[in-house]
Design an enzyme around this catalytic site. Sequence first.
Site, mmCIF file in Angstrom:
data_model
loop_
_atom_site.group_PDB
_atom_site.id
_atom_site.type_symbol
_atom_site.label_atom_id
_atom_site.label_comp_id
_atom_site.label_asym_id
_atom_site.label_seq_id
_atom_site.Cartn_x
_atom_site.Cartn_y
_atom_site.Cartn_z
ATOM 1 N N GLY A 189 39.920 40.791 39.866
ATOM 2 C CA GLY A 189 41.121 40.528 39.369
ATOM 3 C C GLY A 189 41.596 41.601 38.056
ATOM 4 N N GLN A 224 45.498 45.472 30.673
ATOM 5 C CA GLN A 224 44.260 46.289 30.910
ATOM 6 C C GLN A 224 44.164 47.616 31.291
ATOM 7 O OE1 GLN A 224 42.265 42.906 33.390
ATOM 8 N NE2 GLN A 224 40.740 44.218 32.477
ATOM 9 N N CYS A 252 34.166 41.146 32.859
ATOM 10 C CA CYS A 252 35.632 41.533 32.741
ATOM 11 C C CYS A 252 35.435 43.406 32.760
ATOM 12 C CB CYS A 252 36.179 41.161 31.390
ATOM 13 S SG CYS A 252 37.732 41.556 31.058
ATOM 14 N N LEU A 253 36.428 43.723 33.571
ATOM 15 C CA LEU A 253 36.440 45.020 33.521
ATOM 16 C C LEU A 253 36.619 46.018 32.282
ATOM 17 C CD1 LEU A 253 38.362 45.368 36.906
ATOM 18 C CD2 LEU A 253 35.952 45.947 36.716
ATOM 19 N N HIS A 256 41.291 33.612 34.121
ATOM 20 C CA HIS A 256 40.833 34.813 33.389
ATOM 21 C C HIS A 256 41.814 35.696 33.248
ATOM 22 C CE1 HIS A 256 37.560 37.745 32.789
ATOM 23 N NE2 HIS A 256 38.575 38.733 32.834
ATOM 24 N N GLU A 257 42.432 36.054 34.287
ATOM 25 C CA GLU A 257 43.586 36.962 34.364
ATOM 26 C C GLU A 257 44.921 36.648 33.317
ATOM 27 O OE1 GLU A 257 42.764 39.746 34.867
ATOM 28 O OE2 GLU A 257 41.105 39.106 36.131
ATOM 29 N N HIS A 263 44.424 37.033 29.744
ATOM 30 C CA HIS A 263 44.731 38.310 29.445
ATOM 31 C C HIS A 263 45.945 38.630 28.965
ATOM 32 C CE1 HIS A 263 41.191 41.013 30.114
ATOM 33 N NE2 HIS A 263 40.870 40.560 31.263
HETATM 34 NI NI NI Z 1 39.309 40.728 32.510
#
Ligand code: NI
Length: 169
Positions: free
Chosen positions: A46, A51, A93-94, A135-136, A139
């Site tokens: 995701g 991000q 998380c990236l 999660h997304e 963000h």
């Molecule tokens: Ni994330």
Amino acid sequence: MAVLEILKYPAPALRRKCLPVERVTEQTAELARAMLATMHDAPGVGLAAPQVGENVRLIVVDVSVGKDPKQVHFLVNPEIESASGERIVEEACLSLPGVSEKIRRREAVRVRALNLDGEEVVLDAREVLAFVLQHEIDHLDGKLILDHLNKTKRDLVKRRLKKQARAAS
Ligand code: NI
């Protein structure tokens, strides 16, 4: 397709509340496709627009990580309409390299959004897909895994990430 830079904590862009997309345009679709390429390259399941430094409510999700095109979801202005159940889930998380923490998520969610044609879509998701969607969508409100941890744990992880960021720069 160009791969975008994924911002890492403590980048200020990760903490902003993103703005709704007023009209889905070719530009929106282009950003979404670049986000998909970036996410697959990472690889991840995701990615949210903040991000990659874009302050708009757009997320890309693919729990198959590029194996099944049917599992790719581009969601504009996504909102959780209803949720049920609870699970403790280990998430990464990236934007938070090296962080993997157990947090509480809803087990199933119904998400309403627009697709890249500007049409309304409703997605009923369970388990992994539901967790990734939550999660997304977090963000888009500047919320990270960190914010689901208790203060002691959160401060510990923040310190570690800041030290890591300093070492990398
Ligand atoms: Ni994330």
